[in-house]
Design a protein around this motif. Structure first.
Motif, PDB file in Angstrom:
ATOM      1  N   ARG A  14      -1.304   3.895   4.273  1.00 18.34           N
ATOM      2  CA  ARG A  14      -0.754   4.462   3.220  1.00 18.34           C
ATOM      3  C   ARG A  14      -1.076   6.708   3.929  1.00 18.34           C
ATOM      4  NH1 ARG A  14      -4.618   5.709  -1.828  1.00 18.34           N
ATOM      5  NH2 ARG A  14      -6.617   4.767  -1.007  1.00 18.34           N
ATOM      6  N   PRO A  25       7.254   9.022  -3.934  1.00 20.04           N
ATOM      7  CA  PRO A  25       7.444   6.870  -3.603  1.00 20.04           C
ATOM      8  C   PRO A  25       8.529   7.208  -2.010  1.00 20.04           C
ATOM      9  CG  PRO A  25       8.191   7.221  -5.216  1.00 20.04           C
ATOM     10  CD  PRO A  25       8.432   8.803  -5.700  1.00 20.04           C
ATOM     11  N   VAL A  27       8.727   2.968  -0.524  1.00 14.40           N
ATOM     12  CA  VAL A  27       7.998   1.675  -0.275  1.00 14.40           C
ATOM     13  C   VAL A  27       8.811   1.307   1.394  1.00 14.40           C
ATOM     14  CG1 VAL A  27       8.567  -0.234  -0.656  1.00 14.40           C
ATOM     15  CG2 VAL A  27       7.659   1.612  -2.147  1.00 14.40           C
ATOM     16  N   VAL A  38       3.292   1.467   1.503  1.00 11.14           N
ATOM     17  CA  VAL A  38       4.050   2.555   0.622  1.00 11.14           C
ATOM     18  C   VAL A  38       2.919   3.216   1.017  1.00 11.14           C
ATOM     19  CG1 VAL A  38       5.150   0.508  -0.773  1.00 11.14           C
ATOM     20  CG2 VAL A  38       2.218   1.642  -1.037  1.00 11.14           C
ATOM     21  N   ALA A  42       3.109   6.338  -4.367  1.00 10.09           N
ATOM     22  CA  ALA A  42       4.143   4.946  -4.820  1.00 10.09           C
ATOM     23  C   ALA A  42       2.306   3.791  -5.538  1.00 10.09           C
ATOM     24  CB  ALA A  42       4.569   3.365  -3.512  1.00 10.09           C
ATOM     25  N   VAL A  80       4.753  -3.812  -6.446  1.00 14.64           N
ATOM     26  CA  VAL A  80       5.596  -1.680  -5.767  1.00 14.64           C
ATOM     27  C   VAL A  80       7.407  -2.370  -5.683  1.00 14.64           C
ATOM     28  CG1 VAL A  80       3.145  -1.412  -5.058  1.00 14.64           C
ATOM     29  CG2 VAL A  80       5.634  -2.589  -3.597  1.00 14.64           C
TER      30      VAL A  80
END
Length: 425
Positions: A14, A25, A27, A38, A42, A80
């Motif tokens: 991340r 965010p 993903v 992510v 997120a 998520v």
């Protein structure tokens, strides 16, 4: 995402994504569908801090300090993703929120491309209410252009049993087939479950979607009701749990004539003893030879020398097992000629030839992708070969398939595809 193609050759985190943005965010799904990466935003938006707990059937990868790295494995992706269907811990949730109209349009375009490639029938191995609604609508509009067998995911077992629905159900264009279950994760994602964990340091222990006793109970309930079982299983440790469950289910509710044709999706690394059990149970390995050709460098990294026995087709054939070969699209190419060629020649993207002793002849690969595949969906009485009384589904190639090398097979043009005796492409 395929992290083995990155210059640094490591899994991203991340914090790598945070360098691009923390304002939004982010993903990113892995090519296997079995994990997502992510950014910190997120995780924050979903309330996933350092104390976040792992859900059933999944986990959050953590660094040495116990902080989530941003990689969410298997069922943890549910935490998520904006999914349209809650499947709980029954599999990786690839059921993202898409309008039915868009899905129908995709089926229209996708089936045109499938026909052009010489495909006449597909089996969708993870169907929820989202997909079934789209398939039915596409069929009603006449834009589902190839035969489709849908396998409901196991989270729907209770609901289907409550209304008395058991596959096979439907017609020759759209039908419900077996029921899909998950034992473990994926080799590509580092989450398959082996007796010796994957990775050069044994760092990938893998994911079990169900505890062995829970999986056995689930399989028994489905088989007793009459469902054909279709069980995603890759690693040898997971294979043992799965086979124990199938043997118990088979003993409780044997199929008439012993012909249940329970499927093992992938069946990637069974031991020699497990293969004998598979033969004894009459199970059908549904394998994806394209995994080595397209993703084999990841497998080399995760399996080391064990890749030589991955997807042991030759051992299966010598035991009288009739494997089917398939594409696992979207993970690999959906073109039948690519799948056949991959079974004939096992070479990774970087050119490493692995497990040559497990390669199929062109005749064996052709049978595995036609009549054996039809048998795996209980439709070999009407498709899978060109015989009087069958549905006249076939592809006509411009060249000599049986005399071609693997590289030549890939390049053969598909001249025409015929479906039900009618030119379809």
């Amino acid at each position: 995402m395929d992290w083995t193609k990155f210059a640094e050759g490591r899994r991203p985190t991340r914090w790598d994504l945070d360098e691009v943005t923390r304002a939004h965010p982010v993903v990113i799904l892995h090519v296997s569908g079995h994990y997502a990466l992510v950014n910190s935003r997120a995780l924050e938006d979903r309330g996933l801090g350092d104390d976040a707990t792992d859900p059933p059937g999944g986990s959050l990868e953590r660094d040495e300090s116990g902080r989530p790295t941003g990689l969410l494995l298997d069922a943890a992706t549910n935490l998520v993703l904006q999914s349209s269907v809650d499947i709980g811990g029954h599999g990786p949730n690839i059921h993202t929120a898409i309008e039915t109209e868009a899905l129908v349009s995709m089926l229209d375009e996708g089936s045109r491309r499938y026909l052009a490639a010489g495909l006449t029938t597909i089996c969708d191995p993870q169907v929820t209410s989202r997909e079934l609604t789209a398939y039915r609508e596409a069929r009603a509009r006449g834009v589902l252009r190839i035969r489709t067998v849908a396998m409901p995911l196991s989270h729907e077992l209770d609901e289907l049993l409550a209304i008395g629905l058991v596959g096979p159900f439907g017609d020759d264009w759209l039908r419900i087939g077996g029921m899909k279950f998950y034992t473990d994760g994926a080799i590509t994602g580092g989450t398959a479950v082996f007796s010796q964990p994957m990775g050069s340091r044994g760092q990938y222990a893998g994911t079990l979607y169900h505890e062995p006793a829970d999986l056995a109970a689930l399989l028994r309930r489905a088989a007793t009701a009459g469902w054909q079982l279709a069980i995603h299983t890759m690693g040898d440790r997971a294979m043992g749990y799965m086979l124990d469950g199938v043997e118990a289910a088979d003993a409780a509710s044997p199929a008439p004539g012993g012909d249940n044709r329970h499927r093992i999706e992938h069946c990637t690394w069974p031991t020699a003893d497990q293969l004998r059990r598979i033969a004894r149970l009459g199970m059908v390995p549904v394998t994806q030879p394209g995994s080595i050709v397209e993703l084999g460098d990841i497998w080399l990294d995760h399996l080391g020398d064990r890749i030589q026995r991955a997807t042991p087709h030759r051992e299966m054939l010598e035991l009288g097992i009739r494997p089917a070969i398939s594409s696992d699209a979207f993970v690999q190419s959906y073109r039948p000629l690519d799948t056949i060629a991959a079974a004939m020649q096992r070479v990774t993207p970087s050119g490493v030839h692995v497990g040559a002793d497990q390669e199929m002849t062109v005749e064996e690969a052709l049978a595995a992708h036609t009549i054996n595949a039809a048998r795996a969906i209980h439709m070999d009485d009407r498709i899978g070969s060109i015989e009087p009384g069958k549905l006249a589904d076939l592809a006509i190639l411009d060249g000599d398939l049986l005399g071609a090398s693997a590289d030549e097979v890939r390049r053969l043009p598909v001249w025409m595809t015929v479906l039900g005796g009618q030119t379809a492409a």
